[in-house]
Motif scaffolding. Sequence first.
Motif, PDB file in Angstrom:
ATOM      1  N   GLY A 134       0.858  -1.303   0.019  1.00  0.00           N
ATOM      2  CA  GLY A 134       0.215  -0.124  -0.163  1.00  0.00           C
ATOM      3  C   GLY A 134       0.850   1.314  -0.050  1.00  0.00           C
ATOM      4  N   ARG A 135       0.197   2.281   0.088  1.00  0.00           N
ATOM      5  CA  ARG A 135       0.687   3.589   0.275  1.00  0.00           C
ATOM      6  C   ARG A 135       1.943   3.860   1.323  1.00  0.00           C
ATOM      7  N   GLU A 136       1.610   3.193   2.226  1.00  0.00           N
ATOM      8  CA  GLU A 136       2.672   3.254   3.384  1.00  0.00           C
ATOM      9  C   GLU A 136       3.897   2.505   3.281  1.00  0.00           C
ATOM     10  N   GLU A 137       3.776   1.236   2.710  1.00  0.00           N
ATOM     11  CA  GLU A 137       4.685   0.597   2.490  1.00  0.00           C
ATOM     12  C   GLU A 137       5.664   1.154   1.469  1.00  0.00           C
ATOM     13  N   VAL A 138       5.075   1.582   0.422  1.00  0.00           N
ATOM     14  CA  VAL A 138       5.987   2.124  -0.709  1.00  0.00           C
ATOM     15  C   VAL A 138       6.395   3.363  -0.382  1.00  0.00           C
ATOM     16  N   GLY A 139       5.754   4.408   0.676  1.00  0.00           N
ATOM     17  CA  GLY A 139       6.305   5.521   1.012  1.00  0.00           C
ATOM     18  C   GLY A 139       7.716   5.292   1.901  1.00  0.00           C
ATOM     19  N   LYS A 140       7.649   4.133   2.734  1.00  0.00           N
ATOM     20  CA  LYS A 140       9.091   3.717   3.471  1.00  0.00           C
ATOM     21  C   LYS A 140       9.932   3.439   2.504  1.00  0.00           C
ATOM     22  N   ALA A 141       9.632   2.381   1.709  1.00  0.00           N
ATOM     23  CA  ALA A 141      10.533   2.185   0.478  1.00  0.00           C
ATOM     24  C   ALA A 141      11.056   3.570  -0.082  1.00  0.00           C
ATOM     25  N   GLU A 142      10.237   4.385  -0.657  1.00  0.00           N
ATOM     26  CA  GLU A 142      10.617   5.540  -1.291  1.00  0.00           C
ATOM     27  C   GLU A 142      11.546   6.628  -0.584  1.00  0.00           C
ATOM     28  N   LEU A 143      11.529   6.322   0.761  1.00  0.00           N
ATOM     29  CA  LEU A 143      12.280   7.148   1.583  1.00  0.00           C
ATOM     30  C   LEU A 143      13.804   6.478   1.580  1.00  0.00           C
ATOM     31  N   ALA A 144      13.574   5.200   1.843  1.00  0.00           N
ATOM     32  CA  ALA A 144      15.035   4.425   2.043  1.00  0.00           C
ATOM     33  C   ALA A 144      15.599   4.846   0.390  1.00  0.00           C
ATOM     34  N   LEU A 145      15.071   4.675  -0.557  1.00  0.00           N
ATOM     35  CA  LEU A 145      15.490   4.897  -1.758  1.00  0.00           C
ATOM     36  C   LEU A 145      16.296   6.266  -2.116  1.00  0.00           C
ATOM     37  N   ARG A 146      15.588   7.407  -1.693  1.00  0.00           N
ATOM     38  CA  ARG A 146      15.908   8.778  -1.819  1.00  0.00           C
ATOM     39  C   ARG A 146      17.062   9.102  -0.935  1.00  0.00           C
ATOM     40  N   ARG A 147      17.202   8.457   0.415  1.00  0.00           N
ATOM     41  CA  ARG A 147      18.213   8.824   1.311  1.00  0.00           C
ATOM     42  C   ARG A 147      19.367   8.002   0.942  1.00  0.00           C
TER      43      ARG A 147
ATOM     44  N   THR B  17      16.977  -6.870  11.548  1.00  0.00           N
ATOM     45  CA  THR B  17      18.254  -6.333  12.004  1.00  0.00           C
ATOM     46  C   THR B  17      18.745  -5.150  10.823  1.00  0.00           C
ATOM     47  N   ILE B  18      18.831  -5.833   9.660  1.00  0.00           N
ATOM     48  CA  ILE B  18      19.391  -4.850   8.579  1.00  0.00           C
ATOM     49  C   ILE B  18      18.120  -3.657   8.270  1.00  0.00           C
ATOM     50  N   MET B  19      16.802  -3.807   8.535  1.00  0.00           N
ATOM     51  CA  MET B  19      15.953  -3.027   8.435  1.00  0.00           C
ATOM     52  C   MET B  19      16.198  -1.742   9.486  1.00  0.00           C
ATOM     53  N   LEU B  20      16.436  -2.010  10.568  1.00  0.00           N
ATOM     54  CA  LEU B  20      16.677  -1.128  11.688  1.00  0.00           C
ATOM     55  C   LEU B  20      17.768  -0.465  11.377  1.00  0.00           C
ATOM     56  N   GLY B  21      18.970  -1.047  10.889  1.00  0.00           N
ATOM     57  CA  GLY B  21      19.897  -0.489  10.603  1.00  0.00           C
ATOM     58  C   GLY B  21      19.791   0.711   9.529  1.00  0.00           C
ATOM     59  N   VAL B  22      19.277   0.353   8.552  1.00  0.00           N
ATOM     60  CA  VAL B  22      18.862   1.143   7.609  1.00  0.00           C
ATOM     61  C   VAL B  22      18.104   2.597   8.054  1.00  0.00           C
ATOM     62  N   PHE B  23      16.939   2.341   8.503  1.00  0.00           N
ATOM     63  CA  PHE B  23      16.187   3.306   9.265  1.00  0.00           C
ATOM     64  C   PHE B  23      17.005   4.109  10.336  1.00  0.00           C
ATOM     65  N   THR B  24      17.819   3.608  10.831  1.00  0.00           N
ATOM     66  CA  THR B  24      18.510   4.326  11.768  1.00  0.00           C
ATOM     67  C   THR B  24      19.483   5.508  11.308  1.00  0.00           C
ATOM     68  N   MET B  25      20.250   4.697  10.047  1.00  0.00           N
ATOM     69  CA  MET B  25      20.907   5.502   9.109  1.00  0.00           C
ATOM     70  C   MET B  25      20.062   6.782   8.479  1.00  0.00           C
ATOM     71  N   ILE B  26      18.756   6.368   8.204  1.00  0.00           N
ATOM     72  CA  ILE B  26      17.943   7.455   7.484  1.00  0.00           C
ATOM     73  C   ILE B  26      17.393   8.615   8.582  1.00  0.00           C
ATOM     74  N   GLY B  27      17.291   8.301   9.732  1.00  0.00           N
ATOM     75  CA  GLY B  27      16.808   9.086  10.909  1.00  0.00           C
ATOM     76  C   GLY B  27      18.205   9.831  11.288  1.00  0.00           C
ATOM     77  N   TRP B  28      19.320   9.442  11.245  1.00  0.00           N
ATOM     78  CA  TRP B  28      20.576  10.208  11.257  1.00  0.00           C
ATOM     79  C   TRP B  28      20.879  11.311  10.248  1.00  0.00           C
ATOM     80  N   GLN B  29      20.471  10.926   9.078  1.00  0.00           N
ATOM     81  CA  GLN B  29      20.800  11.776   7.964  1.00  0.00           C
ATOM     82  C   GLN B  29      19.489  12.977   8.103  1.00  0.00           C
ATOM     83  N   VAL B  30      18.188  12.652   8.259  1.00  0.00           N
ATOM     84  CA  VAL B  30      17.471  13.475   8.491  1.00  0.00           C
ATOM     85  C   VAL B  30      17.757  14.429   9.757  1.00  0.00           C
ATOM     86  N   TRP B  31      18.027  14.108  10.766  1.00  0.00           N
ATOM     87  CA  TRP B  31      18.420  14.884  11.891  1.00  0.00           C
ATOM     88  C   TRP B  31      19.537  15.782  11.571  1.00  0.00           C
ATOM     89  N   LYS B  32      20.802  15.264  10.828  1.00  0.00           N
ATOM     90  CA  LYS B  32      21.754  16.244  10.422  1.00  0.00           C
ATOM     91  C   LYS B  32      21.203  17.234   9.301  1.00  0.00           C
TER      92      LYS B  32
END
Length: 199
Positions: A94-107, A179-194
């Motif tokens: 759905g839109r939520e799953e694709v939105g998360k994937a799009e964020l990972a792709l753009r970051r 674990t891989i997913m958490l690592g990726v989203f942690t990295m995304i969050g860090w980049q957004v914060w910066k």
Amino acid sequence: MIDWATNLVASGGLFGVFLLMVAENLFPPIPSEVVMPLAGFAAARGQMSLEGVIIAGIAGSLTGNAVWFELARAFGTDRMYRILDKLHRFTRLGREEVGKAELALRRNGPAAVCIARMMPGIRTGISIPAGLVALPRRVFYLWTGVGTMIWTGGLAVAGYMLEDRFDLVERWAGPIGLTIMLGVFTMIGWQVWKARRAG
């Protein structure tokens, strides 16, 4: 139960493995964490070849992801989201799953396509934003192939080596992906914060 499931997978042969992996990437009925280890078990028992199992699994996964990628490229954002809304109950995309994937792709760029192959939740969804942003085909298929080879091949080899210890594969495959997913989203969050801090 394991014997029955293994024999069921083996009865379909390599083409059956291929079809199950296509289906898993179109409308996830049975996860790859189950299909590929079972196929690996069957190979360990001489019912199929391990090389054939790995190739069939990779080919099926690539085919399923290619469908979403090419549809997204052809239809564009509005039409693609309308399709997802209509098929959500079948595909679980759905839109939520694709939105998360799009964020990972753009970051994270094209490498996210590779990493996502080992991440539950956005494993298939990443193909849609990759198509919507018109990621070059050679880039998409290269990264998809690498990630698929690692994940699908690894599951098949694990099933082959552990044979009857299916519970071990099932127990560890999910946490590894999470674990891989958490690592990726942690990295995304860090980049957004910066980025916000810099702004």
